[in-house]
Design an enzyme around this catalytic site. Structure first.
Site, PDB file in Angstrom:
ATOM      1  N   HIS A  27       0.819  -1.222   0.000  1.00 46.94           N
ATOM      2  CA  HIS A  27       0.000   0.000   0.000  1.00 46.94           C
ATOM      3  C   HIS A  27       0.853   1.272   0.000  1.00 46.94           C
ATOM      4  O   HIS A  27       0.318   2.379  -0.130  1.00 46.94           O
ATOM      5  CB  HIS A  27      -0.986  -0.005   1.178  1.00 46.94           C
ATOM      6  CG  HIS A  27      -0.378   0.361   2.494  1.00 46.94           C
ATOM      7  ND1 HIS A  27       0.004  -0.576   3.426  1.00 46.94           N
ATOM      8  CD2 HIS A  27      -0.091   1.567   3.045  1.00 46.94           C
ATOM      9  CE1 HIS A  27       0.502   0.042   4.497  1.00 46.94           C
ATOM     10  NE2 HIS A  27       0.448   1.342   4.283  1.00 46.94           N
ATOM     11  N   ASP A  70      -0.385  -7.539   1.796  1.00 48.69           N
ATOM     12  CA  ASP A  70       0.192  -6.188   1.786  1.00 48.69           C
ATOM     13  C   ASP A  70       1.716  -6.284   1.868  1.00 48.69           C
ATOM     14  O   ASP A  70       2.332  -6.017   2.902  1.00 48.69           O
ATOM     15  CB  ASP A  70      -0.380  -5.384   2.954  1.00 48.69           C
ATOM     16  CG  ASP A  70      -0.013  -3.914   2.888  1.00 48.69           C
ATOM     17  OD1 ASP A  70       0.482  -3.468   1.822  1.00 48.69           O
ATOM     18  OD2 ASP A  70      -0.206  -3.208   3.903  1.00 48.69           O
ATOM     19  N   SER A 162       4.535   2.344   8.017  1.00 47.55           N
ATOM     20  CA  SER A 162       4.201   1.206   7.154  1.00 47.55           C
ATOM     21  C   SER A 162       5.412   0.750   6.352  1.00 47.55           C
ATOM     22  O   SER A 162       6.241   1.567   5.934  1.00 47.55           O
ATOM     23  CB  SER A 162       3.098   1.592   6.168  1.00 47.55           C
ATOM     24  OG  SER A 162       1.887   1.790   6.829  1.00 47.55           O
ATOM     25  N   GLY A 163       5.491  -0.557   6.119  1.00 45.69           N
ATOM     26  CA  GLY A 163       6.556  -1.104   5.296  1.00 45.69           C
ATOM     27  C   GLY A 163       7.805  -1.484   6.053  1.00 45.69           C
ATOM     28  O   GLY A 163       8.644  -2.233   5.558  1.00 45.69           O
TER      29      GLY A 163
END
Length: 211
Positions: A27, A70, A162-163
């Site tokens: 995402h 994801d 995120s990530g």
């Protein structure tokens, strides 16, 4: 640990798993954006041009959607040299599972608090794995018991983290995916990570095809 940026602004974390591949969350990439990857930085206000790498290939998981799968690989335009500030992290063995309350860590340049600013300096926090059934109960249909894991702790991930990796020992076991938008580190809706071990074959196939 890398900073993934667009137009010079940090938007997500990620981590090197080889000298030319970064693992992050799917995402983090809008298909109309061009991302750059900053490697070896601690303070994002002090980035040298040699630390910035372009992305040659964007490879999100083919079944990514609605928070599921994801996970994404970024192939860099040139290979990264290892040094004191730059190294790649190990991935788990296939089928390797951690027990409830295993001590892990997360890191990133995301928000320090729910409505607060992003951090210029890389921050790290210890977190503990939660019981997977409890996570599923809290998040309902958004949660995949087989492909996700979640954590609790006094600190943890927030927006723009995120990530980044969920790390156990010296191994990346998860990719920071999502949390409760209204409150970082919510006790009711814990932070969720994409579990890496179910994707090892997919990751390996992509890397081998490039070698």
């Amino acid at each position: 640990m890398v900073s993934i940026q667009t137009n010079g602004e940090h938007i997500c974390g990620g981590f090197l798993i080889s000298n030319e591949f970064v693992l992050t969350a799917a995402h983090c990439w809008d298909r109309f954006e061009t991302l750059t990857v900053v490697v070896g930085a601690h303070d994002l206000k002090n980035i040298e041009s040699s630390d910035r790498f372009g992305v040659k290939s964007y490879i999100p998981h083919p079944n990514f959607g609605n928070n599921r799968n994801d996970i994404m690989l970024l192939m860099l335009q040139e290979k990264v040299g290892a040094n004191n500030d730059v190294k790649w992290i190990s991935l788990p063995m296939k089928g390797e599972d951690l027990g409830t309350n295993s001590l892990c860590s997360v890191a990133g340049w995301g928000r320090i608090e729910t409505k607060g600013p992003k951090s210029d300096r890389l921050m790290e926090a210890n977190v503990y794995l939660m019981n997977n059934t409890v996570c599923g109960y809290r998040w309902g249909e958004l949660y995949s018991l087989s492909n996700m894991m979640c954590t609790h702790g006094h600190g943890g991930s927030c927006l723009f983290d995120s990530g980044g990796p969920l790390v156990y020992g010296n191994t990346a076991v998860g990719v920071t995916s999502f949390g409760y938008k209204e409150q970082c580190n919510s006790p009711q809706y814990p932070n969720v990570y994409t579990k890496i071990s179910p994707y090892l074959e997919w990751i390996g196939n992509i890397i081998r095809n490039v070698m």
